[in-house]
Motif scaffolding. Sequence first.
Motif, short mmCIF file in Angstrom:
data_model
loop_
_atom_site.label_atom_id
_atom_site.label_comp_id
_atom_site.label_asym_id
_atom_site.label_seq_id
_atom_site.Cartn_x
_atom_site.Cartn_y
_atom_site.Cartn_z
N PHE A 472 0.87 -1.18 0.00
CA PHE A 472 0.00 0.00 0.00
C PHE A 472 0.91 1.23 0.00
CE2 PHE A 472 -2.42 -3.48 1.45
CZ PHE A 472 -3.78 -3.20 1.34
N ASN A 473 1.05 1.85 -1.14
CA ASN A 473 2.03 2.93 -1.31
C ASN A 473 1.35 4.29 -1.28
OD1 ASN A 473 4.14 4.60 -1.94
ND2 ASN A 473 4.45 3.83 -4.02
N ASP A 501 10.81 1.53 -7.43
CA ASP A 501 9.78 0.86 -8.23
C ASP A 501 9.63 -0.54 -7.64
OD1 ASP A 501 8.38 -0.65 -10.13
OD2 ASP A 501 9.06 0.64 -11.77
N PHE A 502 8.58 -0.74 -6.85
CA PHE A 502 8.44 -1.99 -6.12
C PHE A 502 8.29 -3.19 -7.04
CE2 PHE A 502 6.95 1.13 -2.92
CZ PHE A 502 7.80 0.78 -1.87
N ALA A 503 7.58 -3.01 -8.15
CA ALA A 503 7.40 -4.13 -9.08
C ALA A 503 8.73 -4.58 -9.67
CB ALA A 503 6.42 -3.73 -10.18
N ARG A 504 9.56 -3.62 -10.05
CA ARG A 504 10.86 -3.97 -10.61
C ARG A 504 11.78 -4.58 -9.55
NH1 ARG A 504 13.49 0.63 -14.18
NH2 ARG A 504 14.94 -1.11 -14.54
N HIS A 512 7.27 -12.00 -9.67
CA HIS A 512 6.23 -11.39 -10.51
C HIS A 512 5.82 -10.05 -9.90
CE1 HIS A 512 2.80 -11.37 -13.31
NE2 HIS A 512 2.15 -10.78 -12.31
N GLY A 513 5.93 -8.97 -10.67
CA GLY A 513 5.59 -7.64 -10.18
C GLY A 513 4.45 -7.02 -10.94
N GLU A 514 3.60 -6.28 -10.25
CA GLU A 514 2.48 -5.57 -10.85
C GLU A 514 2.36 -4.20 -10.19
OE1 GLU A 514 0.16 -6.55 -13.15
OE2 GLU A 514 0.40 -8.73 -13.29
N VAL A 515 1.87 -3.22 -10.96
CA VAL A 515 1.54 -1.90 -10.43
C VAL A 515 0.08 -1.64 -10.73
CG1 VAL A 515 1.95 0.58 -10.57
CG2 VAL A 515 3.88 -1.00 -10.70
N VAL A 516 -0.67 -1.30 -9.68
CA VAL A 516 -2.11 -1.02 -9.83
C VAL A 516 -2.34 0.42 -9.44
CG1 VAL A 516 -4.41 -1.52 -8.94
CG2 VAL A 516 -2.83 -3.40 -9.46
N ALA A 517 -2.78 1.22 -10.43
CA ALA A 517 -3.04 2.64 -10.18
C ALA A 517 -4.51 2.98 -10.32
CB ALA A 517 -2.21 3.50 -11.14
N GLU A 539 1.95 -3.49 -6.26
CA GLU A 539 2.00 -2.16 -5.66
C GLU A 539 0.67 -1.45 -5.90
OE1 GLU A 539 4.15 2.18 -6.31
OE2 GLU A 539 5.04 0.39 -7.24
N LEU A 540 0.03 -1.03 -4.83
CA LEU A 540 -1.23 -0.29 -4.90
C LEU A 540 -0.92 1.18 -4.69
CD1 LEU A 540 -3.36 -2.69 -2.66
CD2 LEU A 540 -3.31 -2.62 -5.17
N ARG A 541 -1.04 1.97 -5.74
CA ARG A 541 -0.70 3.39 -5.66
C ARG A 541 -1.91 4.17 -5.15
NH1 ARG A 541 3.35 4.19 -10.93
NH2 ARG A 541 5.00 2.89 -10.03
N MET A 542 -1.89 4.39 -3.84
CA MET A 542 -3.00 5.03 -3.16
C MET A 542 -3.01 6.53 -3.40
SD MET A 542 -2.48 3.07 0.48
CE MET A 542 -3.78 4.01 1.29
#
Length: 596
Positions: A472-473, A501-504, A512-517, A539-542
Amino acid sequence: MELAKARGARIAPRQGGRVLADALVAQGITHAFTVPGESFLPVLDGLYAVRQKLHLTTCRFEAGAANMAEAYGKLTGRPAAAFVTRGPGACHAAIGVHVAFQDSTPLLLFVGQIPFGETDRESFQEVDYRRMFQPLAKWVTQIDDATRIPEIVAHAVDVATTGRPGPVVIALSEEMQQRVVEVTDLRPVQVARPHPDPAALERMLALLARARKPLAILGGSGWSEQGRADIRAFLTTNDLPVSVSFRRQALYDNTLDNYVGDLGVGSDPALVARAREADLILAIGTRLGEAVSQGYTLLDPVGGVPLVHVHPDAGEIGRVFRPALGIVTDLNVFAAAAARLPAVQPAWSEWRHDLRALRQAGREVPEYEGPLNLARVLRELEDLLEDDAILTCDAGNFATWPPRFMNFRDGQRFIGPTNGAMGYSVPAAIGAKIAFPGRQVVSFVGDGGFLMTGQELATAFHHGVAPIVLVFNNQMYGTIRMHQERAYPGRVSGTALTNPDFARLIEAFGGHGEVVAATAEFAPAFRRAVLSGRPALIELRMNPEQITTRATIAQLRAGATAASRPPAKPKVKRASAPKRAAAGVRAAPKKPKPKR
């Protein structure tokens, strides 16, 4: 005959490190977590000899090792062992001991120690562990005589698992581990669990029969599957409204009609307000500590509202709140006895219905600003989780989101540190996955907590387990920022964060990395993470502005500013002299003009 043979059999000489490893196996310990140190090399060699019976997990940081062991104990009810080196290693591991102490979790921490002959010379990395860990553990000791290893390890397991469970710390002097001795291993002891007094159960039923607004608060540790089923049967049969204490959200099936929410940090203010109206509190397992009691304000310390307190440790009953009835008992034994009791004719159906309605209303998803509605994401996650999923949670403001918007089902588990220790969730998830490799494990962690112990992902790769980590970023230490905005609005100091960059980052490990915005991106990302079969991070970009589930930073600032502004003085119309005289107010004498 067998006893005579056993007495007559020759005991093979063993080095102290091997005796210790065999003693752990004899007591049924199956998992150990370590950051290796030169202060316990003989023990490491002993663990190699029993590697088929005791699984050793190599970690990257002592706090991670201790937290993995703590999570294992919390989920299984049996202690795992953590091994750390002296001095810095013990200091790093202390946080896991504190977690285990406040969470009532069985844990064994072994610390390599200096040679016994060098004591009190401030030798390299010398620490007196009895003094260091005394406030943090149920028992602290040191083994200087190798012949006593089986005795002390057996007693340590008994202490860690009986009464109120907790951590035991054992220092291992260096030369003791090397000494060759002939000693017999000890078998585990079957300890009879304390049963509730039948008269106390009858009195509990009598108190329930007189109640009109009862509330059960369920908490504690060491619950078995059967114990959970039994206490659920008792509570549902009597239609009692059930809340859970801090970090115990999955102790009771949230989908049942008598589940009304959690009492702890970030609780629904409406539930807290109604809980103050209760005319009977049935506290089962919980210590009624600071979080669940809302800063020791929820109950009257002198017992104005009748309290039935059920706990395995007599020292916790009446410690702060004086109960009408205290029952010292093993929780699972109590649950079995309670399930057999005749049902009380409930007079509180409407009360229970009203409290459940508050829970349902609190779960409704607000229309938060920004592309990512975290509440909607968590409602989607609830449907995506497997029925026996294990969820680990870190400390921070983000941790109030899952309990508010998610219902945890009966087969699922939700664990977190009641002492508010950041950096817990990722190691705990790895420990959970090692304990239960076939179950889905999801870690909830903030951006601040992740970078405290996120390097333990290397441990997951090394040992072939694949948890899913949700970061939770919000680019800040959110809890401290919340308090900061309330007390010192607009004066941001020490709480902003710069993140990678948490996914990287996890991709660099091979994961396995994902970014959810945006909200719509989450469910597909989570499914891909599951299908990857590798350790995964999403990574959840809050929206940083949405500091809590119920307030934005602007709202906190406005509230703090309003609170700090002195109240305006009302303008008073000065009455005429005749009116003042009529009201009995004497006119102030005129000051004489100073002479020139």
